[in-house]
Design a protein around this motif. Structure first.
Motif, PDB file in Angstrom:
ATOM      1  N   LEU A 294       1.059  -1.230   0.022  1.00  0.00           N
ATOM      2  CA  LEU A 294      -0.050  -0.006  -0.169  1.00  0.00           C
ATOM      3  C   LEU A 294       0.821   1.202   0.070  1.00  0.00           C
ATOM      4  O   LEU A 294       1.940   1.358   0.501  1.00  0.00           O
ATOM      5  CB  LEU A 294      -0.771   0.212   1.270  1.00  0.00           C
ATOM      6  N   PRO A 295       0.509   2.189  -0.823  1.00  0.00           N
ATOM      7  CA  PRO A 295       1.159   3.456  -0.785  1.00  0.00           C
ATOM      8  C   PRO A 295       1.508   4.110   0.563  1.00  0.00           C
ATOM      9  O   PRO A 295       2.421   4.709   0.774  1.00  0.00           O
ATOM     10  CB  PRO A 295       0.382   4.717  -1.404  1.00  0.00           C
ATOM     11  N   SER A 296       0.371   4.082   1.589  1.00  0.00           N
ATOM     12  CA  SER A 296       0.429   4.739   2.800  1.00  0.00           C
ATOM     13  C   SER A 296       1.148   3.677   3.748  1.00  0.00           C
ATOM     14  O   SER A 296       1.146   3.928   4.884  1.00  0.00           O
ATOM     15  CB  SER A 296      -1.110   4.666   3.183  1.00  0.00           C
ATOM     16  N   ALA A 297       1.768   2.525   3.503  1.00  0.00           N
ATOM     17  CA  ALA A 297       2.316   1.592   4.373  1.00  0.00           C
ATOM     18  C   ALA A 297       3.556   2.447   4.995  1.00  0.00           C
ATOM     19  O   ALA A 297       4.340   2.956   4.290  1.00  0.00           O
ATOM     20  CB  ALA A 297       2.861   0.412   3.556  1.00  0.00           C
ATOM     21  N   ASP A 298       3.654   2.147   6.458  1.00  0.00           N
ATOM     22  CA  ASP A 298       4.702   2.766   7.020  1.00  0.00           C
ATOM     23  C   ASP A 298       5.155   1.835   7.954  1.00  0.00           C
ATOM     24  O   ASP A 298       4.916   1.826   9.268  1.00  0.00           O
ATOM     25  CB  ASP A 298       4.283   3.751   7.712  1.00  0.00           C
ATOM     26  N   PRO A 299       5.999   0.578   7.507  1.00  0.00           N
ATOM     27  CA  PRO A 299       6.262  -0.633   8.421  1.00  0.00           C
ATOM     28  C   PRO A 299       7.327  -0.152   9.496  1.00  0.00           C
ATOM     29  O   PRO A 299       7.195  -0.509  10.653  1.00  0.00           O
ATOM     30  CB  PRO A 299       7.184  -1.498   7.525  1.00  0.00           C
ATOM     31  N   GLU A 300       8.028   1.027   9.317  1.00  0.00           N
ATOM     32  CA  GLU A 300       9.020   1.243  10.384  1.00  0.00           C
ATOM     33  C   GLU A 300       8.187   1.759  11.564  1.00  0.00           C
ATOM     34  O   GLU A 300       8.616   1.299  12.820  1.00  0.00           O
ATOM     35  CB  GLU A 300      10.150   2.600   9.995  1.00  0.00           C
ATOM     36  N   ARG A 301       7.227   2.667  11.384  1.00  0.00           N
ATOM     37  CA  ARG A 301       6.520   3.270  12.310  1.00  0.00           C
ATOM     38  C   ARG A 301       5.829   2.158  13.089  1.00  0.00           C
ATOM     39  O   ARG A 301       5.745   1.881  14.452  1.00  0.00           O
ATOM     40  CB  ARG A 301       5.486   4.021  11.914  1.00  0.00           C
ATOM     41  N   VAL A 302       5.143   1.162  12.338  1.00  0.00           N
ATOM     42  CA  VAL A 302       4.277   0.060  12.931  1.00  0.00           C
ATOM     43  C   VAL A 302       5.432  -1.024  13.949  1.00  0.00           C
ATOM     44  O   VAL A 302       4.785  -1.309  14.795  1.00  0.00           O
ATOM     45  CB  VAL A 302       3.644  -0.830  11.799  1.00  0.00           C
ATOM     46  N   CYS A 303       6.677  -1.149  13.290  1.00  0.00           N
ATOM     47  CA  CYS A 303       7.102  -1.956  14.175  1.00  0.00           C
ATOM     48  C   CYS A 303       7.555  -1.203  15.332  1.00  0.00           C
ATOM     49  O   CYS A 303       7.546  -1.870  16.532  1.00  0.00           O
ATOM     50  CB  CYS A 303       8.675  -2.101  13.385  1.00  0.00           C
ATOM     51  N   THR A 304       7.776  -0.037  15.606  1.00  0.00           N
ATOM     52  CA  THR A 304       8.201   0.934  16.637  1.00  0.00           C
ATOM     53  C   THR A 304       6.855   0.742  17.482  1.00  0.00           C
ATOM     54  O   THR A 304       7.011   0.502  18.725  1.00  0.00           O
ATOM     55  CB  THR A 304       8.587   2.258  16.224  1.00  0.00           C
ATOM     56  N   GLU A 305       5.812   0.702  17.091  1.00  0.00           N
ATOM     57  CA  GLU A 305       4.666   0.859  17.715  1.00  0.00           C
ATOM     58  C   GLU A 305       4.424  -0.600  18.541  1.00  0.00           C
ATOM     59  O   GLU A 305       4.204  -0.733  19.679  1.00  0.00           O
ATOM     60  CB  GLU A 305       3.303   0.883  16.727  1.00  0.00           C
ATOM     61  N   ILE A 306       4.666  -1.737  17.796  1.00  0.00           N
ATOM     62  CA  ILE A 306       4.654  -2.993  18.064  1.00  0.00           C
ATOM     63  C   ILE A 306       5.634  -3.258  19.397  1.00  0.00           C
ATOM     64  O   ILE A 306       5.259  -3.547  20.496  1.00  0.00           O
ATOM     65  CB  ILE A 306       5.037  -4.280  17.366  1.00  0.00           C
ATOM     66  N   GLU A 307       6.876  -2.718  19.304  1.00  0.00           N
ATOM     67  CA  GLU A 307       8.027  -2.664  20.174  1.00  0.00           C
ATOM     68  C   GLU A 307       7.451  -2.018  21.510  1.00  0.00           C
ATOM     69  O   GLU A 307       7.522  -2.456  22.667  1.00  0.00           O
ATOM     70  CB  GLU A 307       9.195  -2.204  19.847  1.00  0.00           C
ATOM     71  N   ASN A 308       6.988  -0.731  21.470  1.00  0.00           N
ATOM     72  CA  ASN A 308       6.556   0.080  22.311  1.00  0.00           C
ATOM     73  C   ASN A 308       5.229  -0.348  23.076  1.00  0.00           C
ATOM     74  O   ASN A 308       5.309  -0.437  24.217  1.00  0.00           O
ATOM     75  CB  ASN A 308       6.216   1.604  21.871  1.00  0.00           C
ATOM     76  N   VAL A 309       4.311  -0.838  22.239  1.00  0.00           N
ATOM     77  CA  VAL A 309       3.430  -1.103  22.923  1.00  0.00           C
ATOM     78  C   VAL A 309       2.957  -2.381  23.415  1.00  0.00           C
ATOM     79  O   VAL A 309       2.686  -2.844  24.661  1.00  0.00           O
ATOM     80  CB  VAL A 309       1.983  -0.896  21.947  1.00  0.00           C
ATOM     81  N   ILE A 310       3.492  -3.460  22.441  1.00  0.00           N
ATOM     82  CA  ILE A 310       3.505  -4.967  23.238  1.00  0.00           C
ATOM     83  C   ILE A 310       4.636  -5.325  23.844  1.00  0.00           C
ATOM     84  O   ILE A 310       4.770  -6.110  24.969  1.00  0.00           O
ATOM     85  CB  ILE A 310       2.974  -5.665  21.894  1.00  0.00           C
ATOM     86  N   GLY A 311       5.892  -4.664  23.562  1.00  0.00           N
ATOM     87  CA  GLY A 311       7.112  -4.919  24.245  1.00  0.00           C
ATOM     88  C   GLY A 311       7.718  -6.276  23.785  1.00  0.00           C
ATOM     89  O   GLY A 311       8.399  -6.831  24.321  1.00  0.00           O
TER      90      GLY A 311
END
Lengths: 597, 362
Positions: free
Chosen positions: A134-151
């Protein structure tokens, strides 16, 4: 052991079923010729709504980069909160879970809830970032989110597109490498967990099991530990993509099915432990918490003559859905029907839809209700799931209503709107945390009866569809409740009674009257629409009498057209419900539920 | 029993904005061949008629010689009612006299209203003066049995006052029959595309205008005998009564309907196909006409009393309707009230449902 048992956790529309399709293709479990989209979701409703309702399992075999051949058991799970019990049973059968997150949407409330559930079950979580095309994909941000939120570490997780098939191979490799093999206890006494069961008219009940200890093979006498029932195993096997494939035996670490000429699904409680009758294990597996229906409504055949068809259909649905409950009830307005219990609103909608589509029934459904707990003046306690049966307020010393703990994930710009909505629905604010600069998670405690009508729709419309929502039952709390009766042409319509909080009674009464006025067609006479509490009228609208309904011109003697029109009108009248002297279309019953519009 | 003869004349000068009847505006050159075909079909059918009705379309666009040829081909009893629909702009005294000489003895004018602005809004080709003139010419040409169509519920302001003044004009012109039609928006018509107009059409307003018209007509000795039809006693349209009384009629011309030998059928709406077929093709719309349901539905359109014993299943419902002022009952007879006629679809559908239930119980 070269076995991996895993499930997939994902928010609706994040690509779980598409990923499952790709895994089936890549491992050649299904030939390309037999492939179709959402292969595991084989109910029409599942395909159309893009959701998974029933848990399912399938065995894949995969030759990994290390040259070894692995058996991968995929246990598909529903994503929706209503089907939490299905999720929980699937998790218990696995050692790991793939967490699929949409590369542009990020983590959602349901994903989070299910991930926490998986962590509670000690599952290894393997994240996987989907929709990178998807053009709006931002995997870096989502990875950071997973690390921050789920740990959990996520930076090296596979970045894939299940749609285009990109990088699916990496997912298979991370299943093999990231998810632990089951422990081999094949010499211990048989201990297998039932994680699903369904009724097959030829083989009887087919139970899906995960074998933890020991072995089971045809001819063994098994005992189901919770019910104590014993059966002789007829067949064991595993789940192919389209068929069940018999095998000699199932042993420790494996996932498969057992048939044993079991007649009643009631004998095979999901969560129960299967052991051998002559060499039983000492202790049953912990199993699951019992699931209780949370939401109730009356379901009536539009045509009273179809009562027994409705009963047959409910019985058939219950064979494969033990969480559906129903018992006969009678309504002065609607005749004979059933009071049905559901796990939540989606569950209710799906059952209604399946009754209408798979069993071709025309239904009238009453407003959903929760179970109220009432302490009576005579010190007894009663539970009421049908507003019609709600006693007079003078007989009640204290009323209690069910509450839920709710979590809402949303872009931060909608926080104000969400707070307004939750306050309006008598929510109690608990806390709010920022997942990153733009997304927040909010916690509220809400009365269940405020969310069973249209809360989810209202939330979606206030957040342009961006918010996600999850809830769990949180016990009963005292409340000031009243029964709101609706009168048409002076007569109480029992099927339209509601229990509401005293404070909200007036505005709700007004809205319901307005909605009914708009949805009841004009009749031959004027129809007052009133709302009352304990005999006192608190709101009123009027449906004006019909003035004109006539075919003026009869062109050149075209009588047939006129006759057809009248026939059609007659058929339309047949489908209307007569409440007292007033004809009420089915839509009117549903319209009063959607008060937020 | 003698039949009614209906001839559909599918030619018009222009399509009115609300009209969905079959007509063509560019093929009046087909009139001679059309007449040949009508004559051919009438001779082929070979029935005897005591009413004849030229409907349209615009029958007055035909030449008197066409009408004469058709009438002389048909076997018509002496004293038969012979009606022709006519549009005010297409007639003059000489032409009307010639139609009369050809045998026509009843004229039905599509007046709609005398208000010029409204006529323009409906895409009519005439104005109020032409409409009044046409009725005067008809009298001059010796016609005594003259009908006019009026429309109620039009999407133009002042409807109630307009229909009152229209009726007063008609009465002053010595009209003997009036049809009052409430506007219905038909799919596919230019009117249905005009959202501004469609949005102001209101059932309650239509009903009120209709009731105003009915009242004023009765005051002037023109009585309601069918939902949309009012007449001075003795001037009721005999041909149309055949429709309501389940009597037989034979129709010819594209889109014409027939009811003969217990069957209902229609001719496909295609004038070219009609004139090129030796005998008109027909499509059956009902293989069993004049059943109990049909008789009830049609009879209830009339103000004539009906015997309860003829339709015993209506007894309870009619009593209920009478309670709302929608039906009248006396001495074992019943009929819809004027107010009930306006709801005849809803009421009749209820009675038909009651008939099914009655049959089930039996």
């Amino acid at each position: 052991m070269n076995i991996r048992n895993f499930c997939i956790i994902a928010h609706i529309d994040h690509g779980k079923s598409t990923l499952a399709d790709r895994l089936l293709e890549l491992t050649k479990t299904v030939s390309l010729r037999d492939m179709q989209e959402q292969l595991l979701d084989n109910m029409d409703i599942e395909r159309e709504r893009g959701i998974t309702i029933k848990a399912r399992a399938v065995r894949l075999s995969y030759t990994a980069d290390d040259g070894e051949e692995y058996i991968l058991n995929l246990i598909d799970t529903p994503g929706h909160v209503d089907f939490n019990y299905e999720v929980s049973r699937s998790l218990a059968a696995c050692e790991g879970a793939i967490l699929v997150v949409d590369a542009s949407q990020g983590i959602e409330a349901q994903t989070l809830a299910n991930t926490y559930l998986a962590i509670e079950h000690d599952l290894e979580i393997v994240p996987c970032i989907n929709k990178i095309d998807l053009p709006s994909a931002d995997p870096e941000r989502v990875c950071t989110e997973i690390e921050n939120v789920i740990g959990i570490p996520a930076m090296d997780s596979p970045r894939i597109s299940a749609k285009t098939g990109e990088n699916i191979h990496a997912v298979l490799e991370s299943i093999v490498k990231g998810i632990p093999a089951p422990k081999d206890n094949s010499s211990a006494p048989l201990k297998a967990l039932i994680f699903d069961s369904f009724y097959d008219p030829y083989k009887g009940v087919i139970i899906y099991v995960r074998v933890f200890d020991g072995k089971v093979r045809p001819g063994d006498r098994i005992r189901l530990m919770a019910t104590g029932a014993e059966f002789d195993v007829v067949e064991t096997g595993f789940m192919g993509a389209k068929d069940l494939v018999p095998c000699e035996m199932l042993s420790s670490g494996e996932v498969g099915y057992i048939t044993a000429s079991i007649k009643s699904i009631g004998d095979t409680k999901v969560g129960d432990t299967v052991t051998l009758a002559d060499a039983p294990c000492e202790e049953a597996l912990p199993g699951y918490r019992e699931v209780n229906p949370m939401v109730f409504c009356g379901i009536y055949p539009a045509d009273g003559a179809h009562y027994s068809d409705l009963r047959d259909a409910l019985e058939k649905l219950q064979l494969n859905d033990a969480s559906l409950s129903f018992e006969p009830e009678t309504s002065a307005a609607l005749g004979f029907g059933f009071r049905c219990g559901f796990l939540g609103l989606l569950h209710m909608e799906i059952i209604q839809e399946r009754l209408e589509r798979e069993y071709n029934l025309d239904l009238i459904t009453t407003a959903p209700s929760v179970i109220y707990k009432l302490e009576m003046t005579d010190k007894s306690t009663v539970y009421i799931d049908n507003p019609t049966n709600y006693p007079e307020n003078t007989l009640i010393s204290q009323a209690y209503e069910p509450f839920v703990k709710a979590s809402v994930l949303s872009p931060s710009e909608y926080v104000g709107n969400i707070m307004d909505l939750c306050t309006q629905r008598r929510g109690v604010y608990k806390d709010m945390t920022y997942l990153d600069e733009t997304r927040v998670e909010m916690h509220y405690e809400l009365p269940l009866n405020e969310i069973i009508y249209d809360f989810f729709d209202a939330l979606k419309s206030r957040t342009r569809g961006y918010a996600s929502f999850d809830y769990e039952f949180d016990g009963y709390r005292a409340g000031k409740l009243v029964k709101l009766d609706i009168l048409l042409n002076g007569e109480v319509v029992d099927a339209l009674s509601f229990i509401v909080n005293e404070e909200g009674a007036y505005p709700r009464a007004r809205k319901i009257c307005e909605k009914l006025k708009d949805n009841i067609p004009r009749q031959l006479f004027e129809v007052p629409v009133q709302a009352a509490i304990g005999g006192k009228i608190i709101a009123r609208e009027t449906v004006k009498a019909m003035r004109k309904d006539v075919l003026a011109k009869c062109y050149g003697g075209d009588i047939s057209r006129k006759k057809k029109l009248l026939e059609k009108q007659k058929e339309g009248k047949k489908r209307m419900r007569k409440l007292g002297s007033v004809e009420v279309p089915q839509e009117a019953f549903m319209a009063v539920l959607k008060l937020d519009e | 029993m003698n039949k009614g003869l209906y001839i559909h004349i599918p030619f018009c000068g222009r399509k009115c904005s609300y009209c969905d009847f079959y007509s063509v505006t560019d093929r009046s050159y087909l009139r001679d061949r059309y007449t040949d075909t009508a004559v051919r079909n009438i001779l082929h059918a070979g029935y005897v008629y005591d009413t004849v009705y030229f409907g349209g379309g615009t029958p007055s666009l035909m030449e008197p010689r066409h009408i004469e040829r058709i009438l002389s081909a048909a076997d018509i009893t002496a004293g038969a009612e012979i009606t022709m629909e006519a549009n005010p702009e297409s007639v003059n005294p000489e032409k009307l006299r010639a139609f009369g000489d050809a045998g026509v003895n009843r004229l039905s004018f599509g007046v709609q209203t005398f208000s010029d602005d409204v006529l323009k809004g409906l895409w009519r080709l005439h104005d109020g003066k032409k409409a009044a003139d046409a009725i005067k010419y008809a009298h001059k040409a010796g016609f005594e049995n003259i009908s006019a169509d009026l429309m109620a519920g039009l999407p133009f302001p002042g409807g109630k006052e307009r229909i009152k003044s229209d009726i007063e004009t008609l009465v002053s012109l010595g009209i003997t029959h009036v049809s009052v039609y409430m506007l219905k928006v038909e799919k596919g018509t230019p009117l249905s595309e005009n959202k501004d107009l469609v949005s102001v059409i209101d059932d309650d307003v239509s009903a009120e205008e209709y009731e105003t018209a009915a009242e004023l007509l009765e005051k002037n000795g023109i009585f309601c005998y069918e939902i949309s039809n009012f007449a001075v006693k003795g001037f009721e349209c005999k041909h149309n009564l055949k429709y309501w009384k389940c009597e037989e009629y034979y129709g010819t011309g594209p889109a014409a309907h027939s009811c003969t030998d217990g069957k209902r059928y229609m001719v496909p709406a295609d004038v070219e196909r009609y004139i090129s077929s030796p005998v008109q093709d027909v499509v059956y719309t009902d293989e069993e006409s004049c059943g109990e349901d049909e008789r009830l539905m049609l009879r209830l359109r009339l103000r004539e009393w009906i015997a309860l014993e003829e339709f015993p299943f209506v007894r309870e419902k009619i009593g209920e309707f009478a309670g709302y002022g929608l039906a009248e009952v006396k001495d074992g007879l019943f009929r819809f009230s004027q107010k009930g006629l306006l709801l005849s679809n809803a009421l009749t559908a209820e009675l038909l449902l009651e008939r099914d239930r009655y049959a089930e119980r039996k």
